[in-house]
Structures are given as structure tokens and as C-alpha cells.
Design a protein around this motif. Structure first.
Motif, PDB file in Angstrom:
ATOM      1  N   ALA A 244       0.980  -1.161  -0.175  1.00  0.00           N
ATOM      2  CA  ALA A 244      -0.085  -0.092  -0.020  1.00  0.00           C
ATOM      3  C   ALA A 244       0.935   1.177  -0.136  1.00  0.00           C
ATOM      4  O   ALA A 244       0.481   2.368  -0.659  1.00  0.00           O
ATOM      5  N   PHE A 245       2.095   1.314   0.644  1.00  0.00           N
ATOM      6  CA  PHE A 245       2.963   2.230   0.643  1.00  0.00           C
ATOM      7  C   PHE A 245       3.278   2.866  -0.572  1.00  0.00           C
ATOM      8  O   PHE A 245       3.655   3.787  -1.092  1.00  0.00           O
ATOM      9  N   PHE A 246       3.908   1.733  -1.216  1.00  0.00           N
ATOM     10  CA  PHE A 246       4.462   1.800  -2.505  1.00  0.00           C
ATOM     11  C   PHE A 246       3.578   2.132  -3.520  1.00  0.00           C
ATOM     12  O   PHE A 246       3.787   2.845  -4.693  1.00  0.00           O
ATOM     13  N   THR A 247       2.162   2.030  -3.572  1.00  0.00           N
ATOM     14  CA  THR A 247       1.073   2.314  -4.324  1.00  0.00           C
ATOM     15  C   THR A 247       0.614   3.773  -3.876  1.00  0.00           C
ATOM     16  O   THR A 247      -0.520   3.966  -4.435  1.00  0.00           O
ATOM     17  N   ALA A 248       1.006   4.288  -2.885  1.00  0.00           N
ATOM     18  CA  ALA A 248       0.494   5.762  -2.423  1.00  0.00           C
ATOM     19  C   ALA A 248      -0.823   5.564  -1.714  1.00  0.00           C
ATOM     20  O   ALA A 248      -1.371   6.371  -1.462  1.00  0.00           O
TER      21      ALA A 248
END
Length: 416
Positions: A244-248
Motif C-alpha cells: 500500500a505504501f508503494f502504491t501511495a
């Protein structure tokens, strides 16, 4: 070293003492003999034998006549011995033993000790002792990881029913980027103990990295199955939050990580998770998909270790680059947690470019690039402004770069 030499000296001195002390004692005894020691000895022997005869007489073992006869023999024998000793002392000159024999033995002792020390003691390696005491001295990160994998593989080969051994080996395989082996290891654990959420999460993580950090249907199915068994499973929620962090999707990342903290588990790195949550909250304050850039840190003076990366595009892929594309570059540890330590973004119009990552481009909290020894560098040239590689994006990676060093990274992979 000083203690060692003292011990060696004491051993040599003790050995020499065993040679020389008997020699000097013999010399002293010879001197006593020349001064009439034999006479004293004969008198002592006479008195001892006379005492024995008197005891036998008292115990009625001898009668008086026998006692007198034996006593007279002793007296005659004593007179003969004394006279013989006087005669020998007049005719014999006592010569003390020379120094040649003990000196020769001393030289041989020292020579043998030196030879054995040089041949067997490896004295030339004593100065390297502090290096040898470090079990991984001189080994690269990859060599250390390979050695660790081999040791753990040997353990499970010796005890194939050791579920904990297989579980630990699976995580080690992930750190070594051997994702297929990791999946097989976790499958083996589930074969031994059954299907559990704490096993499905690591297996999903291995498949996630194998797919280039893509949330494939297979990975998502494992995540759903794991959370259905245990909605608070830490390994699964860590994966969900990281993706989720890497997909904003920072809110999902925060929710996932906060669930882990709320579970009260004692086997998690709470400080690292809190730092990750803080980083996600910082991202939420900016535009969607934004990451720290150099302009935001111009006022910082960094003295920490840095990693300088010269980024370029493979010639055959230059036509795939648009000026509106965004280049994301981030560093993450080669071992342990896969959370990024530092990241930055620049416009594709700046390529080729040299990018410097340091603590000023960190992800916030206690996670710092300067604390790492080696990092993995990943660069994504995104057409949609997302750090997660998507179809049509360009990607390049460096498996290991030493913190404090420089390297060249080429965007040579077209994401399909």
C-alpha cells in the motif's frame, strides 16, 4: 602476547632447572664424599644393623651367643669399611663432572622448543589473531548470506521434521533472494504442522518479491486466506502495508501497521513500524504518490554516509522515455526489513543524472541510510507517477551497493 611469552619462558626455565639442579647436587655429593661422608654413612649403617640385632635379641629371635657373634662381625665389617675408605681417600682424587653434558642438553632443549614453535605454533599468525576472531572477517554480504543458508540447509537435512528449522530457512531464503526455495520451505512447514496464517504471510511475501513487488492474484489469494485465519497476523499485514505504501495508498498502509501495533505482539520491531507509520503520514500531507525530493532538504547539512548513483537509460529503450515521466530511486537494506531507507524523485528530462541518497532523503523516523552497510538500489521510470512498476515503465536494479560508495545503474528492463 606478553602473557604468552611469560608462560613460554617459565616452561623453558623449568626444563633447564631439571637439567642443571641434579648436576650441581652431584657435585655437592662428591665434595661431601671427599670430606669423609663415607665414614659417617658406615657408622649410620652399623648403628641401624646393631639396632636390628638388639631388637631380635629382645624378641628372643636370637640367643645371647648368636647376638654376640653377629655383633662382632658388624664391628669387624665397620673397621674394614672405614679403613678401606681411608685408603681410597688417600689414593683417589675425585674429579667433578664437566659442564659439557648439561650444556649440550640445554642447547638441544632450546633448539627443539624453537623448532616445534615455528613449525607447529604458526607464530606468524599471532598478529592476525584479532582478524581471525571475527568469523565473517573479509567476507562480502553475499558470502555471509550463502554461508548462513548452507548452515541452515545442513540443519534441516539432518532433521527433516524440524518445522522451526524449515521456517527459519524460508525467511533466510527470502533475504538471499531465493524466492522459489523460500516458497518450498514454507510449504514444507505447512506439510508438517498444517496451514496457519503465520506461514501463509511469509509465503505470500516470497511470491510478492518474486513477481517484482507486484500484487499478483496468487499473492492476493494467500493474503485473503491468511487474514481470514488471523486478521492480526503480523507477517501478512506487513506485506499489505508495504504494498500500500508503494502504491501511495498511505491510509491502508497506516491501518495495516497500526493493527500490528494494537495486537500487542512481542516479536515485532515496534520502533521500525512506528517509523514507517510516521513516513506514511508525512506522505499523506503531500500530493498522492509524492516522495521526498532534494529541494525539500536543501537546508539540511548532511555529514552522514551517502550513496551516489549515476542513472541512465539503456540505448535500446531511449525511445520509451517521455519528458513527463518521473524517475523514482530508492534504497532498501539487503538484509532484514525491506522497507526503504531513502528515496527521491526527479523528472525524466534530467536523465542521465547522478543522484545522491543520504539521511536527508530518508523515510523518516529512526530508519537511516547511514546505519546500513550495504543497500539494494531500485529505480523506476514511471509514466503514471507511481513508485510501483507498471506496464510500460522502465526499471533497473543494483543488488548491492556499499553505503559510502558510488555505482552506475542502467534502466534496462521494460515492465510488461
Amino acid at each position: 602476547m606478553t602473557t604468552f611469552w611469560i608462560v613460554i619462558a617459565l616452561v623453558v626455565l623449568a626444563s633447564l632447572a631439571l637439567i642443571w639442579i641434579p648436576h650441581f647436587r652431584q657435585q655437592k655429593l662428591l665434595q661431601k664424599e671427599t670430606a669423609g661422608v663415607r665414614k659417617d654413612t658406615n657408622l649410620e649403617l652399623f648403628n641401624e644393623r646393631l639396632a636390628v640385632l638388639e631388637k631380635e635379641l629382645d624378641e628372643s629371635l636370637l640367643d645371647q651367643a648368636e647376638f654376640e657373634a653377629l655383633k662382632k662381625e658388624l664391628e669387624i665389617s665397620l673397621l674394614q669399611d672405614i679403613k678401606q675408605g681411608e685408603d681410597e681417600s688417600l689414593t683417589t682424587t675425585v674429579k667433578p663432572k664437566g659442564l659439557l653434558w648439561p650444556s649440550l642438553m640445554s642447547c638441544v632443549l632450546v633448539a627443539v622448543a624453537a623448532y616445534m614453535y615455528i613449525q607447529l605454533g604458526e607464530f606468524e599468525n599471532l598478529d592476525k589473531q584479532h582478524v581471525q576472531q571475527a568469523p565473517h572477517s573479509g567476507m562480502s554480504t553475499a558470502e555471509i548470506m550463502s554461508q548462513r543458508v548452507q548452515m541452515m540447509e545442513a540443519q534441516v537435512e539432518a532433521d527433516p521434521e524440524n518445522s522451526q528449522g524449515w521456517f527459519s530457512l524460508g525467511h533466510t531464503y527470502i533475504s538471499a533472494n531465493r524466492y522459489d526455495d523460500a516458497v518450498r520451505a514454507f510449504d514444507k512447514v505447512m506439510e508438517l504442522v498444517g496451514v496457519h496464517a503465520e506461514l501463509l504471510g511469509p509465503k505470500a511475501t516470497a511470491l510478492y518479491y518474486k513477481a517484482g513487488q507486484q500484487m499478483t492474484p496468487e499473492v492476493q489469494a494467500l493474503i485473503d486466506q491468511s487474514l481470514a485465519l488471523d486478521p492480526e497476523d503480523a507477517s501478512t499485514l506487513l506485506l499489505v502495508g508495504m504494498n500500500a505504501f508503494f502504491t501511495a495508498d498511505y491510509q491502508l498502509a497506516i491501518n495495516s501497521w497500526e493493527t500490528i501495533l494494537a495486537s500487542g505482539r512481542g516479536d515485532i520491531d515496534r520502533s521500525a513500524i512506528i517509523s514507517a507509520i510516521d513516513s506514511a503520514k508525512m506522505r499523506m500531507q503531500g500530493a498522492e504518490g509524492a516522495m521526498p525530493n532534494d529541494d525539500a532538504h536543501k537546508g539540511l547539512t548532511s555529514t552522514a554516509k551517502t550513496v551516489s548513483i549515476e542513472v541512465s537509460v539503456a540505448p535500446e529503450l531511449l525511445e520509451q522515455v517521455n519528458k513527463t515521466d518521473m524517475l523514482f530511486v530508492f534504497a532498501r537494506p539487503t538484509q532484514g526489513s525491506r522497507m526503504p531507507l531513502a528515496a527521491t524523485k526527479v523528472s525524466a528530462a534530467s536523465l542521465p543524472i547522478t543522484i545522491t541518497l543520504d539521511d536527508s532523503t530518508g523515510m523518516g523516523g529512526d530508519i537511516k541510510l547511514s546505519d546500513a552497510k550495504d543497500v539494494e538500489i531500485i529505480a523506476v521510470l514511471s509514466k503514471r507517477g507511481s513508485v510501483k512498476p507498471q506496464t510500460g515503465d522502465l526499471k533497473g536494479t543494483l543488488a548491492s551497493v556499499e553505503v559510502g560508495g558510488t555505482a552506475k545503474l542502467v534502466l534496462d528492463t521494460l515492465v510488461q
